[in-house]
Scaffold this active site. Structure first.
Site, short mmCIF file in Angstrom:
data_model
loop_
_atom_site.label_atom_id
_atom_site.label_comp_id
_atom_site.label_asym_id
_atom_site.label_seq_id
_atom_site.Cartn_x
_atom_site.Cartn_y
_atom_site.Cartn_z
N SER A 182 -9.33 63.60 30.92
CA SER A 182 -8.96 63.22 32.29
C SER A 182 -8.25 64.32 33.06
O SER A 182 -8.09 64.20 34.27
CB SER A 182 -8.10 61.96 32.25
OG SER A 182 -6.89 62.24 31.61
N HIS A 210 -13.44 57.07 30.82
CA HIS A 210 -13.66 57.84 32.06
C HIS A 210 -15.12 58.24 32.24
O HIS A 210 -15.47 58.81 33.26
CB HIS A 210 -12.81 59.11 32.05
CG HIS A 210 -11.40 58.90 32.47
ND1 HIS A 210 -11.04 58.58 33.77
CD2 HIS A 210 -10.25 58.96 31.78
CE1 HIS A 210 -9.73 58.47 33.84
NE2 HIS A 210 -9.22 58.69 32.65
N LYS A 241 -11.91 50.69 34.97
CA LYS A 241 -12.16 51.91 35.76
C LYS A 241 -13.48 51.75 36.54
O LYS A 241 -13.53 50.93 37.45
CB LYS A 241 -12.15 53.12 34.84
CG LYS A 241 -10.72 53.43 34.37
CD LYS A 241 -10.61 54.67 33.51
CE LYS A 241 -9.14 54.98 33.26
NZ LYS A 241 -8.76 54.93 31.84
C1 PLP Z 1 -7.67 54.43 30.96
C2 PLP Z 1 -7.97 54.76 29.56
C3 PLP Z 1 -7.68 53.87 28.53
C4 PLP Z 1 -6.96 52.58 28.77
O1 PLP Z 1 -7.79 51.65 29.37
P1 PLP Z 1 -7.18 50.21 29.79
O2 PLP Z 1 -8.34 49.29 29.73
O3 PLP Z 1 -6.63 50.39 31.18
O4 PLP Z 1 -6.13 49.88 28.81
C5 PLP Z 1 -8.05 54.20 27.25
N1 PLP Z 1 -8.65 55.38 26.98
C6 PLP Z 1 -8.92 56.27 27.94
C7 PLP Z 1 -9.60 57.56 27.59
C8 PLP Z 1 -8.59 56.00 29.26
O5 PLP Z 1 -8.84 56.89 30.21
#
Ligand code: PLP
Length: 393
Positions: A182, A210, A241
């Site tokens: 990220s 992501h 996301k």
């Molecule tokens: C955002 C993210 C998470 C967490 O996801 P949630 O469903 O919001 O708990 C886990 N792993 C990665 C790589 C992320 O970017």
């Protein structure tokens, strides 16, 4: 008792603030989208994970409402005690269909999926080989597991190979990686990871949080990008996301792995089932994904346009195969100036500096969305040019 603890916390909080690391939250007075309302002012949002622009999608809102009408507000139970609804099973099938996997298990969030994936599957005789830039939830999940831990430098295949050799006497080996990292927006080299896994008899786990909905021609993630659909043993991901931006997480992959997680994964066994409204919207979301590639195409066009125009304007952007564009500023203090001044221009972007990124590699992270129209992108680019002039003279 609280008196002394309160003083202790106040002191630590003051230290965080003095170090410039105190996180202040902005209050949004509108739905999530390309344009948001903050303190009554219209702003452009370039720091959400709303990659496909679905966070305020009318069809998903409708599906969520219908789901609630048909199956109620909440489940008030964990699945192994009370069962789940037909909706939950349907969403799990949809996710497996999307990724070309065998089965799926839902969690309240991907943080839980990652927290609950390692410990039930691996033990002391086994090894987890983890990318150094993996998400906090993978790090926490690995900590909860008794397997031996190895860490390789981000996307560094020579280092991964060295660690695989070091771990060669372990019973089972699992390589764990984010699909997209990220901070840089770089896609993990899954083709090479998979080759090394074959060579050293290891399994692979990819967190597609992501990358799902974003990477690959039809947004099926890094396994699509590298023609490895259905090949890796474990994929985790989020519904928070690109996939609508609500909440929910999942692990999808080989049948026996998912079966075992249903038996032993603690965040699944001891936490509430996803609410029916969210599940219904999730089902509709995956249906939409299979009907059209419009949003993925628009996202890819937007990202290409943004990177090309920024380069033309002389900005130094990291190459990206995702919707994350790192505009390199290098100097930490300057990156904060950029972010603050962009905000004055009503453009929300995030400035990152050490220790979140390596020293001397401060940057502004821009997150592109299918919700952005050309004029939004142009406004953001124009603001970067203006702010650079103000800062650099
Ligand atoms: C955002 C993210 C998470 C967490 O996801 P949630 O469903 O919001 O708990 C886990 N792993 C990665 C790589 C992320 O970017």
């Amino acid at each position: 008792m609280y008196n002394s603890f309160q003083k202790h916390l106040q002191k630590e909080l003051a230290e965080i603030e003095a170090a410039g690391l105190y996180k202040n939250e902005r209050i949004i007075e509108s739905p999530q989208g390309a344009e948001i309302l903050v303190k009554g002012k219209k702003c452009l949002n370039f720091c959400a994970n709303n990659y496909l622009g679905l966070a305020n999608n009318p069809e998903l809102i409708k599906a969520a409402k219908e789901g609630m009408d048909a199956r109620g507000f909440g489940m008030a139970s964990v699945r192994f005690i009370c069962g789940c609804q037909d909706l939950h099973k349907k969403l799990e099938e949809k996710i497996a269909e999307f990724f070309g996997t065998e089965d799926t298990i839902l969690y309240a969030a991907c943080f839980d999926a990652n927290g609950g994936v390692f410990e039930p599957l691996l033990g002391e005789q086994d090894a987890i080989i983890s990318d150094s830039l993996n998400h906090a939830s993978i790090i926490d999940g690995v900590r909860l597991c008794k397997a031996k831990r190895f860490r390789y430098a981000n996307a560094d295949m020579a280092d991964l190979e060295a660690k695989l050799i070091e771990a060669k006497d372990c019973r089972f080996k699992l390589i764990a990686t984010d699909g997209v990292f990220s901070m840089d927006g770089n896609v993990c080299p899954l083709d090479k990871i998979y080759e090394l896994a074959e060579k050293y008899d290891a399994m692979v786990m990819v967190d597609e949080s992501h990358s799902a909905g974003v990477v690959g021609k039809t947004g099926r993630g890094v396994t699509e990008r590298y023609n490895l659909k259905g090949k890796v043993e474990i994929i985790t991901g989020t519904l928070g996301k690109a996939f609508g931006g609500g909440v929910g997480g999942f692990t999808t992959g080989k049948k026996e792995i998912i079966d075992m997680l249903r038996q032993r994964s603690r965040p699944y066994l001891f936490s509430n089932s996803l609410a029916p409204g969210l599940v219904a919207a999730g089902i509709r979301m995956f249906e939409m994904m299979s009907e059209t590639n419009e949003l993925q195409d628009k996202l890819h066009e937007n990202t290409d346009y943004f990177l090309r125009r920024m380069k033309e304007e002389g900005f130094d952007c990291k190459p990206s195969e995702s919707a994350i564009c790192a505009v390199m500023i290098y100097d930490a203090a300057k990156s904060q100036q950029y972010a603050a001044k962009m905000q004055e221009e009503s453009i929300f972007v995030t400035g990152f500096y050490y220790p979140v990124v390596p020293k001397g590699e401060a940057r502004i992270r821009v997150q592109i969305s299918a919700a952005h129209e050309r004029e939004h992108l142009d406004k953001c680019i124009a603001a970067f040019v203006k702010v650079r002039k103000e800062i650099e003279g």
